[in-house]
Design an enzyme around this catalytic site. Structure first.
Site, PDB file in Angstrom:
ATOM      1  N   GLY A 124       1.634  49.320  25.115  1.00 39.51           N
ATOM      2  CA  GLY A 124       1.135  48.170  24.355  1.00 39.51           C
ATOM      3  C   GLY A 124       1.293  48.275  22.849  1.00 39.51           C
ATOM      4  O   GLY A 124       0.563  47.615  22.102  1.00 39.51           O
ATOM      5  N   ASN A 181       3.723  47.096  21.109  1.00 40.58           N
ATOM      6  CA  ASN A 181       4.169  45.768  20.634  1.00 40.58           C
ATOM      7  C   ASN A 181       3.008  44.773  20.653  1.00 40.58           C
ATOM      8  O   ASN A 181       2.886  43.931  19.763  1.00 40.58           O
ATOM      9  CB  ASN A 181       5.347  45.268  21.468  1.00 40.58           C
ATOM     10  CG  ASN A 181       6.625  45.977  21.085  1.00 40.58           C
ATOM     11  OD1 ASN A 181       7.160  45.739  20.013  1.00 40.58           O
ATOM     12  ND2 ASN A 181       7.089  46.882  21.929  1.00 40.58           N
ATOM     13  N   MET A 187       6.990  45.121  32.825  1.00 43.85           N
ATOM     14  CA  MET A 187       8.029  45.791  33.591  1.00 43.85           C
ATOM     15  C   MET A 187       8.255  45.163  34.965  1.00 43.85           C
ATOM     16  O   MET A 187       8.552  45.863  35.928  1.00 43.85           O
ATOM     17  CB  MET A 187       7.691  47.291  33.735  1.00 43.85           C
ATOM     18  CG  MET A 187       7.529  47.998  32.407  1.00 43.85           C
ATOM     19  SD  MET A 187       8.978  47.846  31.343  1.00 43.85           S
ATOM     20  CE  MET A 187      10.066  49.001  32.171  1.00 43.85           C
ATOM     21  N   LEU A 235      10.592  38.418  36.227  1.00 47.18           N
ATOM     22  CA  LEU A 235       9.930  37.171  36.622  1.00 47.18           C
ATOM     23  C   LEU A 235      10.931  36.273  37.345  1.00 47.18           C
ATOM     24  O   LEU A 235      12.059  36.080  36.881  1.00 47.18           O
ATOM     25  CB  LEU A 235       9.383  36.463  35.385  1.00 47.18           C
ATOM     26  CG  LEU A 235       8.206  37.186  34.710  1.00 47.18           C
ATOM     27  CD1 LEU A 235       7.891  36.558  33.368  1.00 47.18           C
ATOM     28  CD2 LEU A 235       6.973  37.189  35.605  1.00 47.18           C
ATOM     29  N   ASN A 286      10.791  37.444  25.359  1.00 45.83           N
ATOM     30  CA  ASN A 286      10.831  38.865  25.717  1.00 45.83           C
ATOM     31  C   ASN A 286      11.371  39.686  24.551  1.00 45.83           C
ATOM     32  O   ASN A 286      12.182  39.200  23.764  1.00 45.83           O
ATOM     33  CB  ASN A 286      11.757  39.047  26.932  1.00 45.83           C
ATOM     34  CG  ASN A 286      11.817  40.492  27.414  1.00 45.83           C
ATOM     35  OD1 ASN A 286      10.782  41.154  27.557  1.00 45.83           O
ATOM     36  ND2 ASN A 286      13.016  40.993  27.669  1.00 45.83           N
ATOM     37  N   HIS A 296      13.438  43.285  23.826  1.00 54.00           N
ATOM     38  CA  HIS A 296      14.249  44.291  24.513  1.00 54.00           C
ATOM     39  C   HIS A 296      14.809  45.253  23.458  1.00 54.00           C
ATOM     40  O   HIS A 296      15.337  44.809  22.428  1.00 54.00           O
ATOM     41  CB  HIS A 296      15.396  43.586  25.267  1.00 54.00           C
ATOM     42  CG  HIS A 296      16.262  44.528  26.019  1.00 54.00           C
ATOM     43  ND1 HIS A 296      15.781  45.317  27.050  1.00 54.00           N
ATOM     44  CD2 HIS A 296      17.575  44.836  25.899  1.00 54.00           C
ATOM     45  CE1 HIS A 296      16.775  46.061  27.524  1.00 54.00           C
ATOM     46  NE2 HIS A 296      17.866  45.783  26.845  1.00 54.00           N
ATOM     47  N   ASP A 307      17.111  40.578  30.608  1.00 52.65           N
ATOM     48  CA  ASP A 307      17.275  40.814  29.169  1.00 52.65           C
ATOM     49  C   ASP A 307      18.456  40.024  28.602  1.00 52.65           C
ATOM     50  O   ASP A 307      19.270  40.547  27.829  1.00 52.65           O
ATOM     51  CB  ASP A 307      17.402  42.325  28.885  1.00 52.65           C
ATOM     52  CG  ASP A 307      16.154  43.073  29.333  1.00 52.65           C
ATOM     53  OD1 ASP A 307      15.057  42.587  29.071  1.00 52.65           O
ATOM     54  OD2 ASP A 307      16.291  44.135  29.963  1.00 52.65           O
ATOM     55  N   GLU A 336      11.053  47.317  16.489  1.00 45.49           N
ATOM     56  CA  GLU A 336      10.514  46.319  17.432  1.00 45.49           C
ATOM     57  C   GLU A 336       9.267  45.651  16.860  1.00 45.49           C
ATOM     58  O   GLU A 336       9.119  44.431  16.938  1.00 45.49           O
ATOM     59  CB  GLU A 336      10.121  46.990  18.759  1.00 45.49           C
ATOM     60  CG  GLU A 336      11.278  47.342  19.642  1.00 45.49           C
ATOM     61  CD  GLU A 336      10.807  47.724  21.042  1.00 45.49           C
ATOM     62  OE1 GLU A 336      11.278  47.107  21.997  1.00 45.49           O
ATOM     63  OE2 GLU A 336       9.971  48.643  21.168  1.00 45.49           O
TER      64      GLU A 336
HETATM   65  C1  GRF Z   1       9.412  48.386  24.430  1.00 42.16           C
HETATM   66  O1  GRF Z   1      10.454  49.248  24.048  1.00 42.16           O
HETATM   67  C2  GRF Z   1       9.932  47.050  24.885  1.00 42.16           C
HETATM   68  O2  GRF Z   1      11.022  46.611  24.161  1.00 42.16           O
HETATM   69  C3  GRF Z   1      10.339  47.360  26.304  1.00 42.16           C
HETATM   70  O3  GRF Z   1       9.291  48.184  26.782  1.00 42.16           O
HETATM   71  C4  GRF Z   1       8.726  48.906  25.691  1.00 42.16           C
HETATM   72  C5  GRF Z   1       7.255  48.640  25.682  1.00 42.16           C
HETATM   73  O4  GRF Z   1       6.577  49.385  24.691  1.00 42.16           O
HETATM   74  N1  GRF Z   1      10.563  46.157  27.052  1.00 42.16           N
HETATM   75  P1  GRF Z   1       5.066  49.068  24.352  1.00 42.16           P
HETATM   76  O5  GRF Z   1       4.309  49.036  25.670  1.00 42.16           O
HETATM   77  O6  GRF Z   1       5.002  47.761  23.639  1.00 42.16           O
HETATM   78  O7  GRF Z   1       4.611  50.221  23.480  1.00 42.16           O
END
Ligand code: GRF
Length: 197
Positions: A13, A15, A91, A94, A108, A110, A151, A180
């Site tokens: 989490g 992000n 993960m 959908l 999303n 990626h 993606d 990110e």
């Molecule tokens: C990130 O690298 C995102 O791009 C990918 O999964 C990872 C999730 O990281 N889809 P977090 O859970 O946000 O730390």
């Protein structure tokens, strides 16, 4: 107008945290109304609770189809009446059972450039490709999810990052995650200003 978001996560989490911090600091004019996880052990749920955000766990079904899961998820999301659904380390793929109900609303992130390394372990795969001289850069993209493509989908923002000679996977990964967190907030700013204007 404050834009309403739901964030879907499966793990750490970080992000999600970037979004929560941006909301808190009013860098984006948005509110996370709920965080949904398919994994009850996701650390992102702890982050959400700490920020006082409603959390919902919808565990992967042990019996039942992907379509059934996605319909159930879509019912929950629909009730939240959000403007956007943000997949931040979600993960699960959908299906259209979910996506058709939220056209133009699902976003999303990626950790690779458009067209490169779709699917899981994108950071490791980019790094391995660098080591054998196949690529000289990686990156991050934030994109719409209109369909079941993995993606892929129209790009909201993407940014490159060049590999550094001698850096380790951990170092590269840390730089990707930092990027990110920046790019996701910038993409949300863009999305939200489009919605407001
Ligand atoms: C990130 O690298 C995102 O791009 C990918 O999964 C990872 C999730 O990281 N889809 P977090 O859970 O946000 O730390």
């Amino acid at each position: 107008m404050t834009v309403k978001l739901v964030v879907l996560i499966s793990g750490n989490g970080s992000n999600l945290q970037a979004i929560l911090d941006a909301c808190e600091k009013k860098v984006i004019n948005a509110k996370v109304v709920a965080v949904i996880s398919n994994n009850s052990g996701a650390f992102g749920l702890v982050r959400a609770e700490k920020a006082g955000i409603n959390t919902i766990v919808l565990p992967n079904l042990t019996s039942g189809t992907r379509i059934e899961y996605d319909k159930r998820l879509a019912d929950i999301v629909e009730e939240l009446r959000v403007d956007f659904v943000i997949l931040a380390g979600w993960m699960r793929l959908l299906s259209s059972a979910f996506l058709q109900r939220f056209q133009g609303k699902v976003i999303n992130i990626h950790p690779a450039l458009p067209g490169f390394f779709p699917g899981t372990h994108a950071i490791e795969r980019s790094f391995d490709a660098f080591l054998i001289g196949e690529v000289d850069r990686g990156g991050v993209m934030v994109h719409y999810v209109p369909d079941e493509g993995v993606d892929s989908g129209p790009i909201l923002m993407s940014r490159e990052i060049f590999f550094r000679q001698g850096e380790t996977l951990d170092q590269f990964e840390a730089r990707i995650h930092d990027l990110e967190h920046i790019l996701l907030v910038e993409a949300l700013q863009k999305l939200i200003s489009g919605k407001i204007n």
